[in-house]
Design an enzyme around this catalytic site. Sequence first.
Site, PDB file in Angstrom:
ATOM      1  N   PHE A 101       1.592 -28.034 -29.435  1.00  0.00           N
ATOM      2  CA  PHE A 101       0.704 -27.612 -30.523  1.00  0.00           C
ATOM      3  C   PHE A 101       1.214 -26.336 -31.183  1.00  0.00           C
ATOM      4  O   PHE A 101       1.511 -26.303 -32.383  1.00  0.00           O
ATOM      5  CB  PHE A 101      -0.702 -27.425 -29.952  1.00  0.00           C
ATOM      6  CG  PHE A 101      -1.693 -26.786 -30.895  1.00  0.00           C
ATOM      7  CD1 PHE A 101      -1.705 -27.109 -32.250  1.00  0.00           C
ATOM      8  CD2 PHE A 101      -2.618 -25.874 -30.423  1.00  0.00           C
ATOM      9  CE1 PHE A 101      -2.633 -26.527 -33.113  1.00  0.00           C
ATOM     10  CE2 PHE A 101      -3.533 -25.288 -31.265  1.00  0.00           C
ATOM     11  CZ  PHE A 101      -3.541 -25.612 -32.613  1.00  0.00           C
ATOM     12  N   PRO A 130      18.804 -23.259 -13.959  1.00  0.00           N
ATOM     13  CA  PRO A 130      19.262 -22.084 -14.707  1.00  0.00           C
ATOM     14  C   PRO A 130      20.593 -22.326 -15.407  1.00  0.00           C
ATOM     15  O   PRO A 130      20.807 -21.846 -16.530  1.00  0.00           O
ATOM     16  CB  PRO A 130      19.368 -21.009 -13.621  1.00  0.00           C
ATOM     17  CG  PRO A 130      18.349 -21.407 -12.595  1.00  0.00           C
ATOM     18  CD  PRO A 130      18.398 -22.914 -12.578  1.00  0.00           C
ATOM     19  N   ASN A 175       4.656 -22.983 -16.183  1.00  0.00           N
ATOM     20  CA  ASN A 175       4.049 -21.704 -16.546  1.00  0.00           C
ATOM     21  C   ASN A 175       4.646 -20.525 -15.793  1.00  0.00           C
ATOM     22  O   ASN A 175       4.641 -19.395 -16.306  1.00  0.00           O
ATOM     23  CB  ASN A 175       2.536 -21.732 -16.280  1.00  0.00           C
ATOM     24  CG  ASN A 175       1.818 -22.783 -17.089  1.00  0.00           C
ATOM     25  OD1 ASN A 175       2.355 -23.296 -18.063  1.00  0.00           O
ATOM     26  ND2 ASN A 175       0.599 -23.109 -16.692  1.00  0.00           N
ATOM     27  N   TYR A 191      -4.333 -22.230 -13.852  1.00  0.00           N
ATOM     28  CA  TYR A 191      -3.691 -21.952 -15.132  1.00  0.00           C
ATOM     29  C   TYR A 191      -3.457 -20.449 -15.299  1.00  0.00           C
ATOM     30  O   TYR A 191      -2.343 -20.007 -15.608  1.00  0.00           O
ATOM     31  CB  TYR A 191      -4.558 -22.486 -16.266  1.00  0.00           C
ATOM     32  CG  TYR A 191      -4.002 -22.178 -17.640  1.00  0.00           C
ATOM     33  CD1 TYR A 191      -2.860 -22.812 -18.105  1.00  0.00           C
ATOM     34  CD2 TYR A 191      -4.638 -21.263 -18.472  1.00  0.00           C
ATOM     35  CE1 TYR A 191      -2.345 -22.533 -19.359  1.00  0.00           C
ATOM     36  CE2 TYR A 191      -4.133 -20.979 -19.732  1.00  0.00           C
ATOM     37  CZ  TYR A 191      -2.996 -21.616 -20.173  1.00  0.00           C
ATOM     38  OH  TYR A 191      -2.492 -21.326 -21.416  1.00  0.00           O
ATOM     39  N   LYS A 210       0.272 -18.661 -15.332  1.00  0.00           N
ATOM     40  CA  LYS A 210       0.685 -17.946 -16.541  1.00  0.00           C
ATOM     41  C   LYS A 210       0.988 -16.482 -16.234  1.00  0.00           C
ATOM     42  O   LYS A 210       1.956 -15.909 -16.755  1.00  0.00           O
ATOM     43  CB  LYS A 210      -0.391 -18.056 -17.619  1.00  0.00           C
ATOM     44  CG  LYS A 210      -0.544 -19.433 -18.240  1.00  0.00           C
ATOM     45  CD  LYS A 210       0.699 -19.884 -18.998  1.00  0.00           C
ATOM     46  CE  LYS A 210       0.892 -19.145 -20.293  1.00  0.00           C
ATOM     47  NZ  LYS A 210       2.053 -19.679 -21.072  1.00  0.00           N
TER      48      LYS A 210
END
Length: 316
Positions: free
Chosen positions: A17, A55, A89, A139, A143
């Site tokens: 989004f 990585p 996250n 969440y 984060k």
Amino acid sequence: MTETTVRAVVVFGSTGFAGRHLCAAFEATGHRVVRVSRRETGRDGIALDLAAASPAAIAGLLAATKPDVVINSVGAVWGVTEDQMTLLNAELPAKLAEVAASLPRPPRVVHLGSVHEYGPVAPGVTASEQLAPRPDSGYGRTKLAGTRALLAAARDGLPEVVVLRVSNILGRGAPPDSLPGTVAHHLAAARAEVAAGRPAPALRLSPLMSFRDFVDVRDVCDAVLHSARGVPGGAPGTVLNVARGEAVAVRELVHRMVELSGIPVEVVEERACDSVRGTISGQRYDISAAHRALGWRPRRPLDVTLRDMLRRPVAR
């Protein structure tokens, strides 16, 4: 940090989004944009599963594209497990920090964090960047881990990191799993029913008891554009809130969307559910630091945002 000219930008999460809007905003201002996501295609698109990428794979991508700035707009919240949240996250920002610091010319990193990193605060408190984070959801915890990995890298030598703790984003193409996206998509379907001569189906939602600080996705893009140029006089790692700075009753937001749509839809609040984001039911966020550091303020009135969502609920 110093303000610099930005020429090339890599956007992680380009099909999400926020990512779609960010790519369009950077391209509209003349930047060369490299889009990166699991499903990305096109001339300037690179398909890479960022959750599984090593990585070394990320280092190869950045070495080949030579960006001035990397924008990390990746975030997993709906329809995923906490392990999947951890991969995207928390672990992806840590890999990005490791890789960026190892490059001969490290790019500036702008990371879209979340106000859910703060967790719940006392009613009536305006949360600033000085608030000690205490997230109460998977969440928020994941984060925060990603933010901390990037800030630690900045302290250890990665030249510049800007973390934007973004509040609840509104805009065209809002995810259908989000409350505003659910409402916008329902109203679009209801309009089709009414046009066909059938009654509009009721909009059934969980109890709308909370308040949220909503921000237009285009205002978020403006903040990222400013951040990509650097924070004059800032520390190597900077955290800034990006929000409207006001709490809006979710019930009022939903009813306003129905009113603006012109569709006679009944709103039914019928059951409670647990939020994967946590219990920050009444927060608003202090955005004065972003104004001081970037000269940024949100510019779109809420009704302008809602009308745009209702005209085009799906991004094109």
